[in-house]
Design a protein around this motif. Structure first.
Motif, short mmCIF file in Angstrom:
data_model
loop_
_atom_site.label_atom_id
_atom_site.label_comp_id
_atom_site.label_asym_id
_atom_site.label_seq_id
_atom_site.Cartn_x
_atom_site.Cartn_y
_atom_site.Cartn_z
N SER A 54 30.70 47.00 29.66
CA SER A 54 30.65 46.10 28.68
C SER A 54 29.96 45.00 29.32
N GLU A 55 30.17 44.28 30.51
CA GLU A 55 29.66 43.27 31.05
C GLU A 55 27.93 43.59 31.36
N LEU A 56 27.78 44.71 31.57
CA LEU A 56 26.49 45.09 31.94
C LEU A 56 25.62 45.62 30.64
N LYS A 57 26.20 45.57 29.72
CA LYS A 57 25.66 46.13 28.41
C LYS A 57 24.98 47.60 28.36
N ASP A 58 25.55 48.45 29.08
CA ASP A 58 25.07 49.59 29.44
C ASP A 58 25.93 50.57 28.33
N SER A 59 25.20 50.55 27.04
CA SER A 59 25.68 51.31 25.94
C SER A 59 25.81 52.71 26.12
N HIS A 60 25.11 53.26 26.90
CA HIS A 60 24.89 54.71 26.84
C HIS A 60 25.98 55.29 27.78
N THR A 61 26.29 54.62 29.05
CA THR A 61 27.18 55.33 29.86
C THR A 61 28.61 54.70 29.09
N LEU A 62 28.79 53.63 28.60
CA LEU A 62 30.15 52.91 28.07
C LEU A 62 30.72 54.16 27.12
N ALA A 63 29.67 54.56 26.08
CA ALA A 63 30.11 55.37 25.08
C ALA A 63 30.86 56.64 25.44
N PHE A 64 30.26 57.11 26.64
CA PHE A 64 30.85 58.42 27.31
C PHE A 64 32.07 58.03 27.82
N ASP A 65 32.16 56.77 28.66
CA ASP A 65 33.58 56.44 29.23
C ASP A 65 34.50 56.29 28.29
N LEU A 66 34.30 55.75 27.17
CA LEU A 66 35.25 55.63 25.97
C LEU A 66 35.51 56.92 25.41
N ILE A 67 34.82 58.06 25.22
CA ILE A 67 35.15 59.35 24.87
C ILE A 67 36.30 59.77 25.87
N TYR A 68 35.90 59.58 27.13
CA TYR A 68 36.73 60.36 28.33
C TYR A 68 37.95 59.57 28.18
N LEU A 69 38.14 58.10 28.08
CA LEU A 69 39.20 57.39 28.06
C LEU A 69 40.29 57.95 26.94
N ALA A 70 39.50 58.05 25.72
CA ALA A 70 40.28 58.70 24.54
C ALA A 70 40.95 60.12 24.82
N GLU A 71 40.32 60.85 25.59
CA GLU A 71 40.93 62.04 25.95
C GLU A 71 42.11 62.07 26.99
N CYS A 72 42.13 61.15 27.69
CA CYS A 72 43.09 60.97 28.64
C CYS A 72 44.33 60.49 27.88
N HIS A 73 44.18 59.67 26.98
CA HIS A 73 45.28 59.02 26.16
C HIS A 73 45.87 60.33 25.35
N LEU A 74 45.01 61.26 24.67
CA LEU A 74 45.41 62.02 23.91
C LEU A 74 46.39 62.85 25.00
N HIS A 75 45.94 63.52 26.08
CA HIS A 75 46.85 64.23 26.88
C HIS A 75 48.09 63.67 27.13
N ARG A 76 48.31 62.44 27.14
CA ARG A 76 49.68 61.54 27.19
C ARG A 76 50.31 61.53 26.08
N GLY A 77 49.74 61.79 24.98
CA GLY A 77 50.29 61.54 23.62
C GLY A 77 50.31 60.06 22.92
N GLU A 78 49.35 59.34 23.70
CA GLU A 78 49.16 58.22 23.34
C GLU A 78 48.05 58.10 22.24
N ILE A 79 48.41 58.37 20.91
CA ILE A 79 47.35 58.69 19.84
C ILE A 79 46.85 57.29 19.47
N LYS A 80 47.66 56.26 19.54
CA LYS A 80 46.99 54.83 18.90
C LYS A 80 45.81 54.46 19.90
#
Length: 319
Positions: free
Chosen positions: A92-118
């Motif tokens: 977010s600080e570097l405004k690298d939107s391309h890599t940031l988008a993928f990082d958010l997707i993988y972060l969401a997947e980690c939360h899914l595996h832990r049952g952290e839906i919100k």
């Protein structure tokens, strides 16, 4: 992997530290995909050894997504979340939107595996708003949103399924999307889980990605059991156990080992196996959950525990 290993040697010989660090980071992800946790960990350690020489925000931004995705692929969701959250902050600080988008997707997947839906849905929503959006992002987001819906007991929207099945141009990502969508559909959503899970399993097998192949095979095993196809389920379980050992190689992934053993316990129970054998198998499954938060697996184990207790009481009544 051979190409990256050669690039690593050349970078080291030329003293190209930044290129060497990037190569090691990519190797860690590739080894994790191939189901080799020791090689993945070794590559991560080499990355960390080089980081003090290149301690800029940009360097950390190159390293953190790789270590985060490596941890995700190895089932180490807490460590993955830590790395990916830090990557998102720097991105977010570097405004690298391309890599940031993928990082958010993988972060969401980690939360899914832990049952952290919100938390998962919040990361997916943030990824959705990033512009310009890389081509794979919407299908990846919709596949994970479908699983979030299924885990909450909600129906998967038809337009979400269509978006999740869109070709991304990266076959590995397409297979991962079908695996997650098939998992979601098996849990009660819309669509044909068997078709999607078979497509994912076939790709992972051909591409020598054993963790993905095992996960898809286990989802197919669960589907077989759900549909009363115990013979097919038993064949799948035996095939996995012939090739892999719990706790090592691709089954060093705690979620996969726990899921395999829980499904084996369920199969044995439904086949009329001895209760001591069923219980010991379930206890072994639970050992892989100690100190970890894997909500859907924990729920499955609790349900199985109740079924075992009901079966035990029935045996006592007959006696």
């Amino acid at each position: 992997i051979r190409c990256y290993e050669e690039a690593r040697k050349i970078s080291a010989a030329l003293g190209q530290e930044s290129m060497l660090m990037t190569t090691e980071a990519n190797l860690s992800v590739l080894h994790a995909k191939r189901g080799d946790p020791s090689a993945a960990d070794a590559a991560c350690r080499r990355v960390l050894a080089h980081e003090p020489l290149w301690g800029s925000a940009r360097t950390r931004f190159l390293r953190l997504p790789a270590t985060g995705v490596t941890s995700l692929l190895l089932g180490r969701y807490s460590a993955a979340i830590e790395s990916l959250r830090a990557a998102v902050e720097i991105g977010s600080e570097l405004k690298d939107s391309h890599t940031l988008a993928f990082d958010l997707i993988y972060l969401a997947e980690c939360h899914l595996h832990r049952g952290e839906i919100k938390a998962s849905l919040a990361a997916l929503e943030r990824a959705r708003t990033i512009e310009p959006s890389p081509r794979p992002i919407r299908p990846m987001a919709e596949a994970r949103r479908a699983l979030a819906c299924a885990l909450r007991g909600e129906r998967i929207p038809a337009d979400g399924i269509k978006a999740a099945l869109a070709t991304t141009g990266v076959r590995y990502i397409d297979a991962c999307n079908r695996l997650l969508l098939g998992w979601a559909a098996r849990l009660g959503g819309s669509g044909d889980p068997r078709e999607w899970l078979e497509a994912a399993r076939s790709f992972f097998a051909a591409a020598l990605k054993p963790a993905g192949e095992i996960h898809a095979e286990l989802e197919l095993t669960a589907l077989d059991l759900d549909q009363g196809k115990r013979a097919e389920a038993g064949s799948r379980l035996r095939a996995i156990e012939r090739r892999f050992k719990c706790g090592s190689g691709p089954l060093a992934h705690s979620m996969l080992s726990a899921r395999l053993l829980a499904l084996k316990a369920r199969f044995l129970l439904e086949e009329g196996g001895s209760l001591p054998q069923v219980i010991s198998t379930l206890v072994e499954a639970e050992s892989y959950l100690i100190g970890r938060r894997l909500r859907d697996l924990e729920t499955s184990v609790r349900v199985l525990r109740r079924r075992i207790e009901e079966a035990r009481l029935e045996v006592q009544e007959l006696d």
